[in-house]
Motif scaffolding. Sequence first.
Motif, PDB file in Angstrom:
ATOM      1  N   GLY A 119      -7.765   5.071  -3.999  1.00 52.48           N
ATOM      2  CA  GLY A 119      -8.653   5.874  -3.184  1.00 52.48           C
ATOM      3  C   GLY A 119      -8.168   7.302  -3.041  1.00 52.48           C
ATOM      4  O   GLY A 119      -6.970   7.584  -3.145  1.00 52.48           O
ATOM      5  N   VAL A 120      -9.111   8.203  -2.803  1.00 52.57           N
ATOM      6  CA  VAL A 120      -8.798   9.607  -2.519  1.00 52.57           C
ATOM      7  C   VAL A 120      -9.557  10.008  -1.275  1.00 52.57           C
ATOM      8  O   VAL A 120     -10.636   9.468  -0.964  1.00 52.57           O
ATOM      9  N   GLY A 121      -9.004  10.961  -0.526  1.00 49.37           N
ATOM     10  CA  GLY A 121      -9.653  11.390   0.704  1.00 49.37           C
ATOM     11  C   GLY A 121      -9.373  12.849   1.019  1.00 49.37           C
ATOM     12  O   GLY A 121      -8.342  13.400   0.615  1.00 49.37           O
ATOM     13  N   LEU A 122     -10.300  13.479   1.712  1.00 50.59           N
ATOM     14  CA  LEU A 122     -10.176  14.864   2.138  1.00 50.59           C
ATOM     15  C   LEU A 122     -10.620  14.964   3.589  1.00 50.59           C
ATOM     16  O   LEU A 122     -11.669  14.422   3.959  1.00 50.59           O
ATOM     17  N   SER A 123      -9.821  15.614   4.426  1.00 48.40           N
ATOM     18  CA  SER A 123     -10.177  15.748   5.834  1.00 48.40           C
ATOM     19  C   SER A 123      -9.827  17.140   6.329  1.00 48.40           C
ATOM     20  O   SER A 123      -8.995  17.836   5.748  1.00 48.40           O
ATOM     21  N   LYS A 124     -10.465  17.529   7.414  1.00 48.44           N
ATOM     22  CA  LYS A 124     -10.233  18.837   8.034  1.00 48.44           C
ATOM     23  C   LYS A 124     -10.176  18.658   9.540  1.00 48.44           C
ATOM     24  O   LYS A 124     -11.079  18.066  10.137  1.00 48.44           O
ATOM     25  N   PHE A 153      -5.349  16.560   2.016  1.00 50.71           N
ATOM     26  CA  PHE A 153      -5.832  15.816   0.862  1.00 50.71           C
ATOM     27  C   PHE A 153      -4.856  14.682   0.586  1.00 50.71           C
ATOM     28  O   PHE A 153      -3.629  14.874   0.639  1.00 50.71           O
ATOM     29  N   GLY A 154      -5.381  13.503   0.295  1.00 50.32           N
ATOM     30  CA  GLY A 154      -4.499  12.365   0.073  1.00 50.32           C
ATOM     31  C   GLY A 154      -5.057  11.388  -0.939  1.00 50.32           C
ATOM     32  O   GLY A 154      -6.244  11.401  -1.280  1.00 50.32           O
ATOM     33  N   CYS A 155      -4.170  10.532  -1.440  1.00 54.20           N
ATOM     34  CA  CYS A 155      -4.568   9.445  -2.330  1.00 54.20           C
ATOM     35  C   CYS A 155      -3.742   8.220  -1.974  1.00 54.20           C
ATOM     36  O   CYS A 155      -2.637   8.329  -1.434  1.00 54.20           O
ATOM     37  N   ASP A 156      -4.281   7.060  -2.238  1.00 56.39           N
ATOM     38  CA  ASP A 156      -3.556   5.829  -1.930  1.00 56.39           C
ATOM     39  C   ASP A 156      -3.850   4.765  -2.979  1.00 56.39           C
ATOM     40  O   ASP A 156      -4.886   4.794  -3.644  1.00 56.39           O
ATOM     41  N   TYR A 157      -2.902   3.848  -3.102  1.00 57.51           N
ATOM     42  CA  TYR A 157      -3.013   2.756  -4.064  1.00 57.51           C
ATOM     43  C   TYR A 157      -2.586   1.472  -3.370  1.00 57.51           C
ATOM     44  O   TYR A 157      -1.570   1.436  -2.674  1.00 57.51           O
ATOM     45  N   ALA A 208       0.846  -1.186   0.000  1.00 61.34           N
ATOM     46  CA  ALA A 208       0.000   0.000   0.000  1.00 61.34           C
ATOM     47  C   ALA A 208       0.883   1.238   0.000  1.00 61.34           C
ATOM     48  O   ALA A 208       1.874   1.306   0.728  1.00 61.34           O
ATOM     49  N   LEU A 209       0.527   2.212  -0.825  1.00 56.56           N
ATOM     50  CA  LEU A 209       1.254   3.475  -0.905  1.00 56.56           C
ATOM     51  C   LEU A 209       0.262   4.619  -0.747  1.00 56.56           C
ATOM     52  O   LEU A 209      -0.848   4.578  -1.301  1.00 56.56           O
ATOM     53  N   ALA A 210       0.649   5.652   0.009  1.00 58.62           N
ATOM     54  CA  ALA A 210      -0.231   6.783   0.233  1.00 58.62           C
ATOM     55  C   ALA A 210       0.573   8.079   0.176  1.00 58.62           C
ATOM     56  O   ALA A 210       1.685   8.155   0.705  1.00 58.62           O
ATOM     57  N   LEU A 211      -0.014   9.093  -0.441  1.00 57.04           N
ATOM     58  CA  LEU A 211       0.606  10.409  -0.545  1.00 57.04           C
ATOM     59  C   LEU A 211      -0.385  11.438  -0.043  1.00 57.04           C
ATOM     60  O   LEU A 211      -1.524  11.506  -0.536  1.00 57.04           O
ATOM     61  N   ASP A 212       0.019  12.240   0.948  1.00 58.90           N
ATOM     62  CA  ASP A 212      -0.863  13.231   1.561  1.00 58.90           C
ATOM     63  C   ASP A 212      -0.245  14.618   1.480  1.00 58.90           C
ATOM     64  O   ASP A 212       0.974  14.785   1.620  1.00 58.90           O
TER      65      ASP A 212
END
Length: 243
Positions: A230-235, A215-219, A203-207
């Motif tokens: 996947g993509v994600g957004l958090s606050k 904001f991040g994405c992962d594969y 698994a790889l993730a870049l935030d």
Amino acid sequence: MSCFVRILLLCAFLCDVALSAESPLALTGLPCYESSPARKSAPGIGLSFTSFINTEEYDFESSGELEFKNHRGAFLVDFHRLDSVYQRIYSELEWGYPFSRVIAGFGYGVSLEWIPGQTLWTRHRYKVGLSFEWNRMYIGGMASGWFDDMKRIDFLVGGGFSASGSFSMFYSWDGKNINVGTTVDVHGVSLASGFRFPGFGVALALDFSLSQWKFGCDYVFANERRDLFGVGLSKSLKKKTIL
């Protein structure tokens, strides 16, 4: 074998192959299906979308948490769709409380599952977690399962440490596979990687972080051939004691 039983086995399979570049036993973070409820409060909200590559399967998730004095209250709502075969809405509430260096947590989830145009059923899930923090290190464990199948209990044990503010690592074991991962964070950009063996998976993730936003994405790719993106957004929210 009935279609109902097949779908239940499919759900169990999805849980078993879950792999992430972030530790499910981490002491902070928004909740997800695989995460431990034994976490310290870090108020925030988040949205994520995951697509299983070369299939019509996808997952949409929203989550959040607040602080109630020293307690952590969190919620999770997850919608999973497997083309026209199976759909699920899973909702979960978590509660966590720190006792000095020990953090205890409990989660309760309700899963509404159905085969479009045919069967609909409801299941109830529990999660119990316990973690111990010392300096930059932590160890912990989690048990989870379904109330209609109390003989089967899934567990996860592991830990991790932060060598500095920019580097951390974790490890975990679920009785079948060992997961290890690292995260490097430099000037608001973090790169995380996770590896699983002997059931191979990566698994790889870049935030990217800016102020209170992330904001991040992962594969993820694994030997089950269930690659996903996947993509994600958090606050993050300001800490305010409620009640």
